[in-house]
Design a protein around this motif. Structure first.
Motif, short mmCIF file in Angstrom:
data_model
loop_
_atom_site.label_atom_id
_atom_site.label_comp_id
_atom_site.label_asym_id
_atom_site.label_seq_id
_atom_site.Cartn_x
_atom_site.Cartn_y
_atom_site.Cartn_z
N LEU A 234 14.98 74.78 43.67
CA LEU A 234 13.76 75.59 43.67
C LEU A 234 13.72 76.58 42.50
CD1 LEU A 234 13.84 76.38 47.48
CD2 LEU A 234 12.37 74.71 46.33
N LEU A 235 14.80 77.29 42.28
CA LEU A 235 14.82 78.35 41.27
C LEU A 235 16.18 78.46 40.60
CD1 LEU A 235 13.35 81.25 43.48
CD2 LEU A 235 12.06 79.93 41.83
N LYS A 236 16.18 79.04 39.39
CA LYS A 236 17.38 79.59 38.78
C LYS A 236 17.11 81.08 38.74
CE LYS A 236 19.35 76.13 35.75
NZ LYS A 236 19.60 75.76 34.35
N TYR A 237 18.07 81.88 39.23
CA TYR A 237 17.84 83.30 39.45
C TYR A 237 19.04 84.13 39.02
CZ TYR A 237 16.77 87.57 42.09
OH TYR A 237 16.51 88.86 42.45
N ARG A 238 18.78 85.26 38.37
CA ARG A 238 19.85 86.20 37.98
C ARG A 238 20.10 87.12 39.17
NH1 ARG A 238 16.55 87.85 33.63
NH2 ARG A 238 17.03 89.97 34.26
N LYS A 239 21.19 86.87 39.88
CA LYS A 239 21.49 87.59 41.11
C LYS A 239 22.54 88.67 40.89
CE LYS A 239 22.95 86.79 45.90
NZ LYS A 239 23.56 88.09 45.99
N HIS B 267 19.74 77.70 50.19
CA HIS B 267 21.15 77.96 49.93
C HIS B 267 21.35 77.98 48.42
CE1 HIS B 267 21.30 73.52 49.81
NE2 HIS B 267 22.32 73.68 49.00
N MET B 268 22.43 78.58 47.96
CA MET B 268 22.63 78.73 46.52
C MET B 268 24.01 78.27 46.10
SD MET B 268 22.83 82.83 46.22
CE MET B 268 24.07 83.72 47.07
N LYS B 269 24.09 77.92 44.83
CA LYS B 269 25.36 77.51 44.20
C LYS B 269 25.60 78.39 43.01
CE LYS B 269 25.47 72.67 45.40
NZ LYS B 269 25.50 71.34 44.91
N GLU C 257 14.16 80.19 35.83
CA GLU C 257 13.37 78.95 35.86
C GLU C 257 12.84 78.75 37.26
OE1 GLU C 257 14.88 75.37 33.97
OE2 GLU C 257 16.39 76.59 32.97
N ASP C 258 11.56 78.37 37.34
CA ASP C 258 10.89 78.12 38.62
C ASP C 258 10.50 76.64 38.66
OD1 ASP C 258 9.44 78.11 40.94
OD2 ASP C 258 8.06 79.71 40.34
#
Length: 83
Positions: free
Chosen positions: A24-29, A81-83, A45-46
């Motif tokens: 779904l997304l690439k996110y700066r967490k 969920h995230m990786k 990125e969306d």
């Protein structure tokens, strides 16, 4: 209240749909905790067509909101969920 740090964290995570495993997304967490909110300015990125809706299975994974005066996506529990 303070706005999120504009520079933001440097760690990038990939966010996937929990149901169909579509990216779904690439996110700066920032931080080590669970993903609860995504500030829109930190989305790298969306991959979605419609904000907060998985394009593969049409499940709503997040809601549009304002957090500390900044636009964000509030993540629905258990939908990603995230990786």
């Amino acid at each position: 209240m303070a706005k999120p740090n504009a520079k933001g964290p440097v760690r990038t995570v990939q966010i996937f749909c929990a149901k169909c495993k579509f990216q779904l997304l690439k996110y700066r967490k920032g931080g080590k905790g669970a993903l609860v909110k995504c500030f829109k300015e930190r989305i790298v990125e969306d991959y979605t067509n419609e904000e907060g809706i998985c394009p593969s299975c049409n499940v709503q994974f997040a809601r549009d909101t304002i957090i500390r005066g900044a636009p964000a996506l509030k993540v629905v529990g258990g939908k990603v969920h995230m990786k």
